[in-house]
Design a protein around this motif. Structure first.
Motif, mmCIF file in Angstrom:
data_model
loop_
_atom_site.group_PDB
_atom_site.id
_atom_site.type_symbol
_atom_site.label_atom_id
_atom_site.label_comp_id
_atom_site.label_asym_id
_atom_site.label_seq_id
_atom_site.Cartn_x
_atom_site.Cartn_y
_atom_site.Cartn_z
ATOM 1 N N ILE A 84 0.840 -1.202 0.000
ATOM 2 C CA ILE A 84 0.000 0.000 0.000
ATOM 3 C C ILE A 84 0.875 1.252 0.000
ATOM 4 O O ILE A 84 0.619 2.204 -0.732
ATOM 5 C CB ILE A 84 -0.982 -0.005 1.195
ATOM 6 C CG1 ILE A 84 -2.039 -1.094 0.991
ATOM 7 C CG2 ILE A 84 -1.643 1.362 1.372
ATOM 8 C CD1 ILE A 84 -2.908 -1.349 2.197
ATOM 9 N N GLY A 85 1.921 1.246 0.823
ATOM 10 C CA GLY A 85 2.852 2.379 0.857
ATOM 11 C C GLY A 85 3.496 2.622 -0.494
ATOM 12 O O GLY A 85 3.602 3.759 -0.953
ATOM 13 N N PHE A 86 3.912 1.549 -1.169
ATOM 14 C CA PHE A 86 4.517 1.663 -2.495
ATOM 15 C C PHE A 86 3.526 2.258 -3.493
ATOM 16 O O PHE A 86 3.866 3.156 -4.263
ATOM 17 C CB PHE A 86 4.993 0.280 -2.970
ATOM 18 C CG PHE A 86 5.546 0.283 -4.356
ATOM 19 C CD1 PHE A 86 6.830 0.756 -4.605
ATOM 20 C CD2 PHE A 86 4.782 -0.170 -5.427
ATOM 21 C CE1 PHE A 86 7.346 0.771 -5.893
ATOM 22 C CE2 PHE A 86 5.294 -0.158 -6.718
ATOM 23 C CZ PHE A 86 6.577 0.310 -6.958
ATOM 24 N N ILE A 87 2.275 1.793 -3.460
ATOM 25 C CA ILE A 87 1.244 2.295 -4.379
ATOM 26 C C ILE A 87 0.969 3.770 -4.116
ATOM 27 O O ILE A 87 0.856 4.567 -5.051
ATOM 28 C CB ILE A 87 -0.050 1.447 -4.264
ATOM 29 C CG1 ILE A 87 0.214 0.048 -4.827
ATOM 30 C CG2 ILE A 87 -1.216 2.120 -4.980
ATOM 31 C CD1 ILE A 87 -0.885 -0.960 -4.546
ATOM 32 N N VAL A 88 0.885 4.165 -2.839
ATOM 33 C CA VAL A 88 0.629 5.571 -2.488
ATOM 34 C C VAL A 88 1.762 6.459 -3.000
ATOM 35 O O VAL A 88 1.522 7.514 -3.598
ATOM 36 C CB VAL A 88 0.440 5.737 -0.967
ATOM 37 C CG1 VAL A 88 0.488 7.202 -0.568
ATOM 38 C CG2 VAL A 88 -0.875 5.108 -0.522
ATOM 39 N N ILE A 89 3.000 6.024 -2.804
ATOM 40 C CA ILE A 89 4.150 6.821 -3.254
ATOM 41 C C ILE A 89 4.150 6.950 -4.777
ATOM 42 O O ILE A 89 4.394 8.024 -5.320
ATOM 43 C CB ILE A 89 5.470 6.220 -2.736
ATOM 44 C CG1 ILE A 89 5.603 6.494 -1.239
ATOM 45 C CG2 ILE A 89 6.667 6.802 -3.476
ATOM 46 C CD1 ILE A 89 6.762 5.840 -0.567
ATOM 47 N N GLN A 90 3.824 5.847 -5.478
ATOM 48 C CA GLN A 90 3.770 5.918 -6.944
ATOM 49 C C GLN A 90 2.671 6.873 -7.405
ATOM 50 O O GLN A 90 2.850 7.611 -8.377
ATOM 51 C CB GLN A 90 3.572 4.519 -7.546
ATOM 52 C CG GLN A 90 4.736 3.575 -7.321
ATOM 53 C CD GLN A 90 6.079 4.194 -7.670
ATOM 54 O OE1 GLN A 90 6.276 4.736 -8.748
ATOM 55 N NE2 GLN A 90 7.033 4.134 -6.748
ATOM 56 N N PHE A 91 1.544 6.887 -6.689
ATOM 57 C CA PHE A 91 0.477 7.826 -7.033
ATOM 58 C C PHE A 91 0.944 9.267 -6.810
ATOM 59 O O PHE A 91 0.715 10.139 -7.649
ATOM 60 C CB PHE A 91 -0.781 7.556 -6.206
ATOM 61 C CG PHE A 91 -1.802 8.654 -6.327
ATOM 62 C CD1 PHE A 91 -2.557 8.796 -7.482
ATOM 63 C CD2 PHE A 91 -1.977 9.576 -5.301
ATOM 64 C CE1 PHE A 91 -3.479 9.835 -7.611
ATOM 65 C CE2 PHE A 91 -2.887 10.615 -5.421
ATOM 66 C CZ PHE A 91 -3.644 10.747 -6.585
ATOM 67 N N LEU A 92 1.614 9.526 -5.674
ATOM 68 C CA LEU A 92 2.080 10.880 -5.382
ATOM 69 C C LEU A 92 3.065 11.370 -6.441
ATOM 70 O O LEU A 92 3.084 12.543 -6.789
ATOM 71 C CB LEU A 92 2.724 10.926 -3.989
ATOM 72 C CG LEU A 92 1.783 10.735 -2.806
ATOM 73 C CD1 LEU A 92 2.583 10.652 -1.507
ATOM 74 C CD2 LEU A 92 0.748 11.840 -2.739
ATOM 75 N N LYS A 93 3.871 10.462 -6.970
ATOM 76 C CA LYS A 93 4.852 10.824 -7.992
ATOM 77 C C LYS A 93 4.216 11.019 -9.364
ATOM 78 O O LYS A 93 4.773 11.690 -10.216
ATOM 79 C CB LYS A 93 5.909 9.719 -8.124
ATOM 80 C CG LYS A 93 6.866 9.609 -6.976
ATOM 81 C CD LYS A 93 7.846 8.492 -7.276
ATOM 82 C CE LYS A 93 8.937 8.391 -6.261
ATOM 83 N NZ LYS A 93 9.929 7.366 -6.603
#
Length: 197
Positions: free
Chosen positions: A18-27
């Motif tokens: 989930i953390g990885f997905i959130v960071i990819q969305f923010l980028k």
């Protein structure tokens, strides 16, 4: 006990995913928390910024080794880190970030800048717009004020002084804190005895 460990392991994997997905969305370009006109203006200013001298860049990299935003985040897990991300520094000083202070937006802006610019381009913009104290905005003004020289005429110690001042222009002010600055320069030379001239 095995069921509990399996559950904890699966939970940890899920949190990381989930953390990885959130960071990819923010980028990503789907996330646009900034005023697009002002962001375009900032990008245009960075693109048009004149490159700083290679002597200053070399001194800067000795004083503050360069990384990217992800490197700063990973470094943040360590107790002692000394690398700098010029694009993150630009994001922190930017008027755009000042308007939108949601947690982490400085990193989001830095990621967006890193998609289009190198750390060197961000550094050029950063040092040309940084407040070196005593009403000296930008490295050219600071060079003339503190050393009575153009930036192209500075030696290693003078370039390193300006690079150190980027950390804190009051704490390492060559006029008000010469002894502290001298100690910092000595420490840098001791740690990088072959990296300066």
């Amino acid at each position: 006990m095995k069921k509990l460990l399996r559950f904890l392991f699966k939970t940890l994997i899920l949190i990381l995913l989930i953390g990885f997905i959130v960071i990819q969305f923010l980028k990503s370009d789907f996330n646009n928390p900034f005023d697009q006109n002002r962001l375009a203006e900032l990008k245009s200013e960075i693109k048009d910024t004149k490159s700083i001298t290679s002597d200053f860049t070399k001194a800067y990299e000795i004083v503050n080794p360069i990384t990217n935003t992800n490197g700063i985040l990973f470094d943040g897990l360590k107790e002692d880190y000394k690398r700098e991300c010029p694009c993150l520094n630009v994001a922190r000083m930017s008027f755009i970030f000042g308007e939108n202070r949601l947690l982490g937006n400085e990193y989001v802006l830095a990621w967006k800048l890193e998609k289009e610019f190198t750390q060197k381009q961000c550094l050029d913009y950063y040092v040309r717009n940084f407040d070196f104290a005593q009403n000296n905005i930008g490295i050219n003004a600071a060079s003339n004020y503190y050393f009575k020289k153009e930036i192209s005429e500075l030696n290693f110690d003078e370039n390193a002084t300006l690079a150190i001042m980027l950390k804190n222009p009051f704490l390492y002010n060559p006029i008000r804190q010469p002894e502290r600055l001298k100690n910092k320069l000595t420490e840098i030379k001791t740690n990088h005895n072959n990296g300066y001239k």
